[in-house]
Design an enzyme around this catalytic site. Sequence first.
Site, PDB file in Angstrom:
ATOM      1  CB  CYS A   2      46.204  43.320  51.056  1.00  0.00           C
ATOM      2  SG  CYS A   2      46.579  44.069  49.468  1.00  0.00           S
ATOM      3  NE  ARG A  28      42.373  39.494  53.538  1.00  0.00           N
ATOM      4  CZ  ARG A  28      41.085  39.705  53.348  1.00  0.00           C
ATOM      5  NH1 ARG A  28      40.229  38.772  53.691  1.00  0.00           N
ATOM      6  NH2 ARG A  28      40.657  40.840  52.832  1.00  0.00           N
ATOM      7  CD1 TRP A  75      46.509  38.483  44.840  1.00  0.00           C
ATOM      8  CD2 TRP A  75      44.995  40.072  44.475  1.00  0.00           C
ATOM      9  NE1 TRP A  75      45.818  38.160  43.693  1.00  0.00           N
ATOM     10  CE2 TRP A  75      44.891  39.117  43.440  1.00  0.00           C
ATOM     11  CE3 TRP A  75      44.134  41.165  44.433  1.00  0.00           C
ATOM     12  CZ2 TRP A  75      43.971  39.212  42.409  1.00  0.00           C
ATOM     13  CZ3 TRP A  75      43.218  41.272  43.403  1.00  0.00           C
ATOM     14  CH2 TRP A  75      43.142  40.292  42.396  1.00  0.00           C
ATOM     15  CG  ASN A  99      42.183  44.604  52.043  1.00  0.00           C
ATOM     16  OD1 ASN A  99      42.380  44.427  50.840  1.00  0.00           O
ATOM     17  ND2 ASN A  99      41.220  43.990  52.700  1.00  0.00           N
ATOM     18  CD  GLU A 481      33.842  24.128  41.850  1.00  0.00           C
ATOM     19  OE1 GLU A 481      33.761  25.218  41.276  1.00  0.00           O
ATOM     20  OE2 GLU A 481      34.586  23.937  42.833  1.00  0.00           O
ATOM     21  CE  LYS A 485      38.006  24.394  43.038  1.00  0.00           C
ATOM     22  NZ  LYS A 485      36.988  25.108  43.728  1.00  0.00           N
ATOM     23  CD  GLU A 488      40.210  27.762  41.694  1.00  0.00           C
ATOM     24  OE1 GLU A 488      40.226  28.706  42.471  1.00  0.00           O
ATOM     25  OE2 GLU A 488      39.509  26.739  41.887  1.00  0.00           O
ATOM     26  CG  HIS A 504      25.547  21.892  18.924  1.00  0.00           C
ATOM     27  ND1 HIS A 504      24.758  21.700  17.818  1.00  0.00           N
ATOM     28  CD2 HIS A 504      24.898  21.296  19.963  1.00  0.00           C
ATOM     29  CE1 HIS A 504      23.663  21.038  18.171  1.00  0.00           C
ATOM     30  NE2 HIS A 504      23.733  20.775  19.460  1.00  0.00           N
TER      31      HIS A 504
END
Length: 608
Positions: A2, A28, A75, A99, A481, A485, A488, A504
């Site tokens: 938080c 945050r 959060w 927090n 990555e 991205k 998200e 495979h």
Amino acid sequence: MCGIVGYIGKNNRAGEVLLDGLKRLEYRGYDSAGMCVMDEDRQQTFKAIGKVSMLEKKIAKSCVESNIGIAHTRWATHGKPSIKNAHPHTSGKIHLVHNGIIENYQQLKQDLANKGHKFYSQTDSEVVAHLIDEYNKKYDFEDSVTHALTEVRGAYALVILHEDEPQKMIVVRNSSPLVIGVADSEFIVASDASAIIQHTSRVVYLDDGEIAVMTPDTYYVKTFSGKNKRKKEQILDWNDEQAKKEGYAHFMLKEIFEQPESVSDALRGRIIAKDGMAKLGGLTEVEKQLRTIERIVIVSCGTSYCAGLVGEYMLEEYAGIPTEVEYASEFRYRKPLVDKKTAVLAISQSGETADTLAAIREAKNKGALTLGIVNAVSSTIARETDAGVYNHAGPEIAVASTKAFTSQLSILVLLTVFLGRQRNMSLTMGKRILSELQRIPKKIDQIFEGEKDIKRIAKKYSKYDSMFYLGRKYNFPIAVEGALKIKEISYIHAEGYPSGEMKHGPIALIDKDFPSVVLAPKDSVYEKTISTIEEIKARSGKVVAIATVGSKDIENIANDVIYIPKTLEMLTPLLMVIPLQLLAYYAGVTKGYDVDQPRNLAKSVTVE
Ligand code: F6R
């Protein structure tokens, strides 16, 4: 996880400073926000679900002018986002913001309930307010806090007020970040300096196990056991401007475009061209020990983990040191085999990621040399590692990491040269890598010239539900990555996979509605990557290829091509990731999402 802010001063501006601080800390967490301000006669608490702007609307003009207050942006960890669960939490005359996570809150809650305390929220945080209130029946404010802390287990940064003492604010830190900003006749405390730099550049970092008792004129710091501590003030070189968007639509876009500068900043003063050597001041003290290291274990999470994977390829190929990369969250619970001959390297933008910090602590216990590549100066990981290198990338505000990643890669190249030159790397090779590395910022700028095309391609592919990101060798981690991205930012399901593994199993997924982004630089595995594209095309899959300028042949097989400039194979990740960041950004924007603060995420994951 938080953001917390506290204010004490003489200028009657608690409300405005706290609100501004919350806006800057919103990355945050943004499940709810709240504020408590007080003067001699009254106390006001405001809470709202969602973003700080909702709180701002609620407060409007009804907030008293005040010299003291606390605020919080949440959060959620314990209890869903709701008004009841929003901070500040209150018991009697005690108000606090928190927090972190109180591990033994259930036991404490039960004990306090048996003593007659009534709880309003489902949070772990409220328990601390009740505990302090309970001790306040016997002790004064300060001693109540100290006594309460002896019972609390877990991670916490707390800012605490008492209605009967509107001239005092108590601040506590244990395993959750907290900074004190020192200005003229006022103090601002916050989870990080971004809520402080617009008021003052003078800061004091509290360490774990410390309490600061603050009045409008002064403050002192003591340990939980009551020992006074002299703290050194530091001057931050981050200015207010750096933390603003500077005309870009989003922080993420601004930070993507800052990369030529942040890569240059990572290299500044760290290259001795004539010796083909990197100069890493933060490693000077352990330079001798590094010569004897036989193994490296990199611990990190998310995007920083992907940087570590690239580091593994570089360190093994050019420094000749066996290297492994571990998710920090796994490392901490395994029985890691590390010893004096192992360097455990933490990579972390925030320097506060709980899993990475725990991994480093575990490695230290086992006698390993601990190193850090960290962006946030004086953060916990930076302070707890034996030695390390700062990114100097400036604050990264967008939740999705971009400029920190290329900065981490740049430092991993420097580290590879540094360790390689301590071993078998030739002068010529050292010079070659470093001179090509210095050209990277200009080459990133060249990629930006193709922004319009990337935007068009992003729009075209944003309609799909799932995608593959495929890469080989140095660019396998970049595929991971790139997939992270786009997940998200645009909530498209994406898998980052080694191209060679496709056949495979995963290839079964390919059809006309399952496109692939294939990373195809002109490197030692180019021909094999072309075969992968052919295999996908043969199954009606669409392909976006990211290729090296001049690879015209690829236009005949891929549906869309984005070009990057030529560079050394080991440095291609630094260029390859740029179009992937832009693809994710523009796909998210096309879909109308909040790219700076994607759902369910938070910038700095300071809980397990
Ligand atoms: C992704 C992202 C996260 C972080 C991860 C580690 O865009 O930002 O995956 O990379 O939470 O954070 P740090 O580097 O602060 O330890």
